[in-house]
Each structure stands twice: as C-alpha cells, then as structure tokens.
Design an enzyme around this catalytic site. Structure first.
Site, PDB file in Angstrom:
ATOM      1  N   HIS A  21       0.864  -1.183   0.000  1.00 22.04           N
ATOM      2  CA  HIS A  21       0.000   0.000   0.000  1.00 22.04           C
ATOM      3  C   HIS A  21       0.901   1.234   0.000  1.00 22.04           C
ATOM      4  CE1 HIS A  21      -3.350   2.445   2.180  1.00 22.04           C
ATOM      5  NE2 HIS A  21      -3.274   2.721   0.895  1.00 22.04           N
ATOM      6  N   ASN A  24       0.145   8.433  -0.949  1.00 21.40           N
ATOM      7  CA  ASN A  24       0.175   9.562  -1.884  1.00 21.40           C
ATOM      8  C   ASN A  24       0.882  10.765  -1.270  1.00 21.40           C
ATOM      9  OD1 ASN A  24      -1.171   8.824  -4.314  1.00 21.40           O
ATOM     10  ND2 ASN A  24      -3.051   8.659  -3.129  1.00 21.40           N
TER      11      ASN A  24
END
Length: 173
Positions: A21, A24
């Site tokens: 994962h 951002n």
C-alpha cells in the site's frame, strides 16, 4: 481494499501473495505499508522488503484485516473532519490548518480526502463499515452529498477546495 488472504485463496500459491500500500504522493513518500496474508511466507516478505529497499522505500509489515493500519486510522480522521465541517465547527481550511500547524502533518485530512478522491474515501468507509459493523466507520452525510453531486476532489476540480482542471498526473515532472 481487498484482503490479501482472500486474494491469496484464489491462487495456487498463497504463500507468494503479499499486499503493498503506497501512500500519496508515491514519489514523495519513503514508506510502504506491506500487508502479509495469513499464508504469506517469510521468503515473500523478505523479497518484498528487499525490492522496496532497491526503490529507496522502507517497508512496514502489518497483518491482513480490512483497511490495514493506514486506512483504518486515516479514514476515521478524514470522516471526522468532514463531520466537523458539516456541523459548522470549522471551515475546511481551519480543520486542515490544525493538523498542519498543530500536529505537523504535511496535509490536512480534508486536503488528503480531496487528493484520494471523495468517492474513493466514501467507498472505503463503506467497506470498513460493512467489514467491522462498527458505527465509527459510518460515512459522514456531507461526504455522500458531495459525491452525489459530482464533487470528488482534485480529479473533478472541486471537493473541499477548488482545483485547476488537469490532464494526467498530479505530480510535476
């Protein structure tokens, strides 16, 4: 938010399945949340850690449950921030400034929601709510309303903030 263990169960090699994962904006974040499934082998974990190291990324290994660590906590913050705006406790900029100026976050929870996409945040909250049947994941009505009228954040140019329309990547080359 697919569970790694469920994905692994659909393969003939569940020991080789692992989740990664990235946060951002990916190019600026040096850490990756790595999710080991129930059957993920130590060899697969080691190979993933090594691969990420070649990309100058640190791996933080967590166990497999819906939302992992990052989404379970970050989505609660984004959701509560939306409730604060909905309840007229503060404006979006003030909420985000508290997180940036008081806690040292680079982005506030509403700026983060806009970056991820409000539609994506709503979808993730729905998955968390369905997975845990815990009211703490009940999606803020303001989020739903914004998504229903097409304000999804940066990708539509309007969310909690207004953004210039863009073509392609948000990251400047």
């Amino acid at each position: 938010m697919l569970e790694v263990t469920i994905v692994a169960s659909l393969t003939n090699r569940p020991t080789k399945v692992i989740g990664s994962h990235y946060m951002n904006p990916v190019i600026m974040k040096p850490v990756v949340e790595v999710i080991k499934g129930y059957h993920t082998s130590d060899e697969t974990i080691d190979a993933t850690v090594h691969l990420l190291a070649t990309l100058n990324k640190e791996a933080i290994i967590v166990n497999d449950l819906p939302g992992f660590v990052s989404n379970r906590i970050s989505h609660l913050m984004m959701n509560e921030a939306a409730f604060v705006v909905q309840d007229q406790v503060a404006k979006p900029k003030d909420v985000d400034d508290v997180f940036k100026k008081c806690f040292g976050h680079k982005m506030g929870p509403l700026e983060t929601a806009d970056l991820i996409g409000l539609d994506t945040v709503v979808h993730s909250l729905d998955i968390l709510y369905e997975s845990y049947q815990d009211s703490k994941f009940r999606c803020c009505p303001l989020f739903r309303k914004m998504v229903e009228v097409g304000t999804h954040g940066r990708k539509t140019g309007q969310g909690f903030y207004t953004y210039p329309k863009y073509e392609g990547s948000l990251v400047k080359a």
